[in-house]
Motif scaffolding. Structure first.
Motif, PDB file in Angstrom:
ATOM      1  N   TYR A 145       2.248  -9.088  -2.151  1.00 28.74           N
ATOM      2  CA  TYR A 145       1.324  -8.637  -1.110  1.00 28.74           C
ATOM      3  C   TYR A 145       1.625  -7.195  -0.715  1.00 28.74           C
ATOM      4  O   TYR A 145       0.737  -6.353  -0.593  1.00 28.74           O
ATOM      5  CB  TYR A 145       1.429  -9.540   0.124  1.00 28.74           C
ATOM      6  CG  TYR A 145       0.798 -10.888  -0.061  1.00 28.74           C
ATOM      7  CD1 TYR A 145      -0.392 -11.023  -0.805  1.00 28.74           C
ATOM      8  CD2 TYR A 145       1.352 -12.030   0.508  1.00 28.74           C
ATOM      9  CE1 TYR A 145      -0.963 -12.277  -0.978  1.00 28.74           C
ATOM     10  CE2 TYR A 145       0.780 -13.278   0.341  1.00 28.74           C
ATOM     11  CZ  TYR A 145      -0.388 -13.392  -0.418  1.00 28.74           C
ATOM     12  OH  TYR A 145      -0.962 -14.601  -0.581  1.00 28.74           O
ATOM     13  N   LEU A 146       2.910  -6.907  -0.484  1.00 26.74           N
ATOM     14  CA  LEU A 146       3.290  -5.556  -0.070  1.00 26.74           C
ATOM     15  C   LEU A 146       2.888  -4.529  -1.133  1.00 26.74           C
ATOM     16  O   LEU A 146       2.375  -3.454  -0.834  1.00 26.74           O
ATOM     17  CB  LEU A 146       4.804  -5.484   0.181  1.00 26.74           C
ATOM     18  CG  LEU A 146       5.299  -6.182   1.448  1.00 26.74           C
ATOM     19  CD1 LEU A 146       6.818  -6.214   1.477  1.00 26.74           C
ATOM     20  CD2 LEU A 146       4.770  -5.487   2.697  1.00 26.74           C
ATOM     21  N   TYR A 147       3.131  -4.905  -2.383  1.00 24.84           N
ATOM     22  CA  TYR A 147       2.776  -4.010  -3.482  1.00 24.84           C
ATOM     23  C   TYR A 147       1.284  -3.694  -3.454  1.00 24.84           C
ATOM     24  O   TYR A 147       0.875  -2.535  -3.517  1.00 24.84           O
ATOM     25  CB  TYR A 147       3.174  -4.640  -4.823  1.00 24.84           C
ATOM     26  CG  TYR A 147       2.561  -3.940  -6.024  1.00 24.84           C
ATOM     27  CD1 TYR A 147       3.089  -2.713  -6.463  1.00 24.84           C
ATOM     28  CD2 TYR A 147       1.459  -4.464  -6.680  1.00 24.84           C
ATOM     29  CE1 TYR A 147       2.521  -2.053  -7.528  1.00 24.84           C
ATOM     30  CE2 TYR A 147       0.891  -3.819  -7.753  1.00 24.84           C
ATOM     31  CZ  TYR A 147       1.423  -2.599  -8.183  1.00 24.84           C
ATOM     32  OH  TYR A 147       0.860  -1.947  -9.235  1.00 24.84           O
ATOM     33  N   LEU A 148       0.461  -4.750  -3.305  1.00 30.42           N
ATOM     34  CA  LEU A 148      -0.990  -4.553  -3.309  1.00 30.42           C
ATOM     35  C   LEU A 148      -1.429  -3.684  -2.140  1.00 30.42           C
ATOM     36  O   LEU A 148      -2.188  -2.726  -2.294  1.00 30.42           O
ATOM     37  CB  LEU A 148      -1.704  -5.911  -3.265  1.00 30.42           C
ATOM     38  CG  LEU A 148      -1.542  -6.755  -4.541  1.00 30.42           C
ATOM     39  CD1 LEU A 148      -2.157  -8.137  -4.358  1.00 30.42           C
ATOM     40  CD2 LEU A 148      -2.180  -6.050  -5.738  1.00 30.42           C
ATOM     41  N   VAL A 149      -0.888  -4.006  -0.945  1.00 30.28           N
ATOM     42  CA  VAL A 149      -1.304  -3.264   0.244  1.00 30.28           C
ATOM     43  C   VAL A 149      -0.941  -1.780   0.118  1.00 30.28           C
ATOM     44  O   VAL A 149      -1.789  -0.901   0.307  1.00 30.28           O
ATOM     45  CB  VAL A 149      -0.642  -3.865   1.501  1.00 30.28           C
ATOM     46  CG1 VAL A 149      -0.805  -2.931   2.705  1.00 30.28           C
ATOM     47  CG2 VAL A 149      -1.249  -5.226   1.817  1.00 30.28           C
ATOM     48  N   PHE A 150       0.299  -1.493  -0.253  1.00 34.94           N
ATOM     49  CA  PHE A 150       0.732  -0.103  -0.247  1.00 34.94           C
ATOM     50  C   PHE A 150       0.213   0.686  -1.450  1.00 34.94           C
ATOM     51  O   PHE A 150       0.010   1.897  -1.354  1.00 34.94           O
ATOM     52  CB  PHE A 150       2.261  -0.023  -0.117  1.00 34.94           C
ATOM     53  CG  PHE A 150       2.721  -0.373   1.260  1.00 34.94           C
ATOM     54  CD1 PHE A 150       2.529   0.512   2.322  1.00 34.94           C
ATOM     55  CD2 PHE A 150       3.311  -1.597   1.527  1.00 34.94           C
ATOM     56  CE1 PHE A 150       2.934   0.186   3.596  1.00 34.94           C
ATOM     57  CE2 PHE A 150       3.712  -1.928   2.803  1.00 34.94           C
ATOM     58  CZ  PHE A 150       3.529  -1.038   3.851  1.00 34.94           C
ATOM     59  N   SER A 151      -0.023  -0.014  -2.577  1.00 37.62           N
ATOM     60  CA  SER A 151      -0.647   0.693  -3.702  1.00 37.62           C
ATOM     61  C   SER A 151      -2.052   1.136  -3.334  1.00 37.62           C
ATOM     62  O   SER A 151      -2.462   2.273  -3.602  1.00 37.62           O
ATOM     63  CB  SER A 151      -0.696  -0.207  -4.940  1.00 37.62           C
ATOM     64  OG  SER A 151       0.619  -0.483  -5.359  1.00 37.62           O
TER      65      SER A 151
END
Lengths: 236, 558
Positions: free
Chosen positions: B42-48
């Protein structure tokens, strides 16, 4: 008159039983014993016809006592106990009768009838009793129980029967005959029983006799008669 | 100047995104204590997305883009660690590279480096056990600041022609450094505030739960009855602040506190179908007051509108319910719902425990009763036999013995939970000893030595007698010679000792097992005086068995 021996660890119980036996007029009380050791001695000496025997006694109980009595001397046995949890066991031991304390006079008279019948029919009572695992000995006014496995040999002489262990000799009231029958000790001489497990070596002598050296270095004679049996037993 | 303005606009968009993100379910992955693999995705998707968005919101300048792309990778790195930071940087960087321009490669590389810087900060803080600073906006500010300076340097080093790069950096350096650093700090501060708020709510509700637990547990140790139920309901009502609290058993209301108590009265049979279902099906039922409502079966004017019904059970048997109500004008808080369920579970456990305790006590009592009932038949019949024999010789002594025997049995019938003084215990024991002495007239000596100041000492009834009886049953009756029994009571070092000795020196391990006299005496002493009291046994084979009762003196004022 039947010769009776009373065995009970309580003094008033012995007195009461004696009084009741006397009241029937059928008994001659040959002795009163407070424990199994006194009883064995008295039986060997007095040879009573009947034993009034308490079950619960210190160190050696009534059943164990029966296993220590020479068969040739075995009297008829009447168990006398306060509580009937042993009744079944008593009859397994071929007891002639089983009385509950406090004893009723009428009940005792029935026992007298049974005893009379037994003696007119003259069937000797047979008690097998349990094997003896511990031999009661007397040692400076104390009772010492010696495991049969610790006994090197048993010797009978003028002074009585002695049990010999690596750590000493102890006097016992039991006869050589009963020890031969009820323990794994083997007869090697008219006056000796030997524990095969504690034999170190057997030295053959002339004239078909031998000597046994025990593990602690004591020497026990083997007579001609028993050497043959020992050989069969030990296959040499 | 215009660039700075445009970049501030872009940054504002980020702040809005940060706010929305915090309100979304995705944010849950940050409030958890440990970040799972799923949370990382989730963090990866949000920050990407954030990083790519930064590129698009950028301002085209001299064939390049002034942008806030670095915020995503820096924050991802700080929050999620070097791997996440690099992954986000790689995504944002590759995306930037694909857009072309003479800084395509240098900007792309710088974005990856930004992620690594964030990750480096995370690694550094974690290693020094200062993870609490991960969400500090100052750290985010500094990290983004550093990342942007690095980016400028990378542009100058890699991008050609060099003159163009210099011109570009002169224009974009200040706005980009400022906006990325400020954006990262703002974003982080929003995250931190939201996170703190979640933490605070959790802290408040757990503090409440603990407080309720603490206040109710003592009450519940007495089991549930009308009195304790009212106290319980009051506490829950006070601590949760709900409109009303009810406690029911399986048939009727046993306590009701709060709004509507004018017509909801203890003793009323259960009328609400919700409660009946909750009891029958042993499950939690909730009527939130919106779609499902609580309809008061008793009064149309009842203010109560929403309800939580939680079954109270011992093992799997429902024994009643706890109910929390809110009136029409108040929303039923989620927190109170969780709290209500949690408290009820706790109370159920506590009830189970108190039932277990009660049964354990009953067991000790009944063990003792059994022990008393098991008057040794040998003792009884041998005693009678002795008394009969004594009658022939000494009628007066016979009468004495009968009186002792009746005293012994009378004392045996005393209730097991009674207390006695040492003097009373000794009287009981004396009757027993007189008879034993008669039985073994010729070979028993009894020595008694009691500190008179201890005679008023309080003991659980039947402390002494089982111990003395034991000395005879398992000790003296097994010796052929003279038997000696000694009973001593004395005090040393603020403790009272009672010793019972016999000279048989026989001790069986099983005497200290459950169900045996000595063990029961020990349990009862510990139950009454605490763990510093109790029974110990020492034995020298063939010489002496000594049973010692130990009691701390300060625990009873004699």
């Amino acid at each position: 008159m039947m010769r009776a021996l009373i065995v009970d660890d309580e003094i008033y119980a012995r007195q009461e039983m004696e009084a009741m036996l006397n009241e029937t007029g059928e008994f001659l009380v040959a002795g009163k014993c407070a424990n199994a050791l006194e009883a064995i001695r008295a039986i060997n000496k007095e040879r009573p016809d009947v034993l009034f025997l308490d079950v619960q006694m210190p160190v050696i109980n009534g059943f164990e006592l029966l296993g220590m009595i020479d068969e040739s001397l075995m009297p008829a046995v009447v168990f006398v106990t306060a509580y009937d949890e042993y009744a079944l066991k008593a009859f397994e031991e071929n007891a002639l009768d089983y009385l509950l304390k406090p004893v009723e006079k009428e009940r005792l008279l029935k026992t007298v009838e049974k005893l009379k019948r037994r003696f007119t029919e003259d069937d000797k009572p047979v008690f097998t009793g349990p094997d003896i695992k511990k031999i009661p000995c007397i040692h400076s006014a104390k009772i010492k129980l010696i495991n049969t496995a610790d006994v090197e040999y048993v010797r009978s002489g003028d002074g009585g029967v002695y049990v010999i262990c690596p750590n000493g000799e102890f006097y016992t009231e039991l006869t050589l005959q009963i020890l031969e029958n009820k323990t794994n000790l083997l007869r090697c001489h008219k006056q000796y029983l030997i524990n095969i497990d504690l034999v170190d070596e057997i030295l053959l002598r002339e004239n078909m006799v031998a000597e046994i050296k025990t593990k602690s270095g004591r020497v026990v004679p083997v007579s001609r008669r028993y050497l043959r049996m020992l050989r069969e037993r030990l296959l040499f | 100047m215009e660039i700075l303005f445009r970049m501030t606009q872009a940054m504002s968009v980020f702040v809005v995104i940060a706010y929305i993100y915090c309100k979304s379910p995705l944010f849950k992955s940050l409030t958890a204590d440990a970040i799972t693999a799923r949370d990382r995705i989730y963090l990866y998707l949000v920050f990407s997305s954030l990083s790519i968005l930064g590129t698009y919101l950028g301002v085209p300048v001299h064939d390049a883009i002034a942008n806030t792309r670095a915020i995503g990778p820096v924050l991802a790195g700080i929050i999620g660690g070097p791997i996440l930071g690099t992954a986000v940087g790689l995504t944002g960087g590759l995306h930037r590279y694909s857009l072309g321009g003479f800084t395509a490669f240098s900007c792309g590389l710088a974005t990856i480096l930004a992620g690594m810087i964030g990750g480096g900060v995370h690694w550094h803080l974690s290693r020094r056990n200062r993870s609490e600073h991960l969400f500090d906006p100052k750290i985010a500010f500094l990290a983004a600041f550093g990342a942007e300076i690095l980016e400028m340097a990378v542009i100058l080093i890699i991008s050609r022609p060099y003159d163009n790069a210099v011109t570009l950096v002169k224009v974009i350096a200040v706005p980009m450094i400022a906006s990325n650093a400020a954006g990262a700090a703002l974003f982080m501060s929003i995250i931190r505030d939201q996170k703190n708020m979640a933490d605070r709510i959790a802290a408040v509700s757990s503090a409440k739960a603990f407080k309720i637990a603490e206040r109710t547990l003592n009450i519940l140790a007495r089991g549930i009855n009308g009195e304790t139920a009212v106290a319980l309901a009051k506490i829950i009502h006070q601590e949760t602040g709900v409109g009303a609290v009810a406690i029911t058993d399986r048939e009727k209301v046993i306590a009701f506190i709060g709004e509507g108590s004018d017509h909801h009265e203890p003793g009323n049979p259960i009328a609400s179908p919700l409660t009946i279902t909750a009891i029958q099906e042993n499950r939690v039922l909730f009527a939130a007051g919106t779609r499902e409502r609580y309809h008061c079966p008793l009064s149309d004017d009842c203010p109560l509108n929403s309800v939580l019904v939680v079954p109270l059970h011992i093992d799997n048997d429902v024994i009643g319910t706890i109910q929390l109500f809110e009136p029409k004008n108040r929303r039923f808080l989620n927190m109170n719902k969780t709290l209500g369920e949690g408290i009820t579970r706790l109370l159920s456990n506590q009830l189970l425990l108190s039932r277990y305790e009660m049964q354990k006590n009953l067991l000790v009592q009944s063990e003792l009763k059994l022990l008393q009932a098991q008057v040794n038949p040998h003792f009884l019949f041998n005693s009678l036999n002795t008394i009969i024999a004594v009658l022939r010789i000494d009628a007066v002594r016979c009468k004495d013995l009968l009186i002792h025997l009746s005293n012994f049995f009378r004392k045996n019938l005393k209730r097991a939970n009674d207390l006695s003084t040492l003097a009373e215990e000794l009287d009981h024991v004396n009757s027993y000893l007189q008879i034993e002495k008669a039985r073994y007239d010729d070979r028993l000596a009894v020595e008694i030595d009691i500190d008179p100041s201890l005679l008023k000492m309080i003991l659980p009834t039947f402390t002494l007698q089982p111990l003395v009886e034991n000395a005879f049953k398992h000790g003296i009756s097994h010796t052929m010679g003279q038997g000696i029994a000694r009973i001593k009571a004395f005090r040393t070092d603020g403790r009272a000792f009672i010793e019972i000795e016999d000279n048989a020196g026989v001790f069986h391990e099983k005497e200290m097992e459950d169900g045996h006299g000595i063990k029961i005496v020990d349990k009862r002493l510990k139950g009454h005086f605490g763990s510093h009291s109790g029974v110990t046994i020492s034995c020298v084979p063939h010489e002496v068995t000594r049973v010692t009762v130990q009691i701390p003196m300060e625990s009873h004022a004699s």
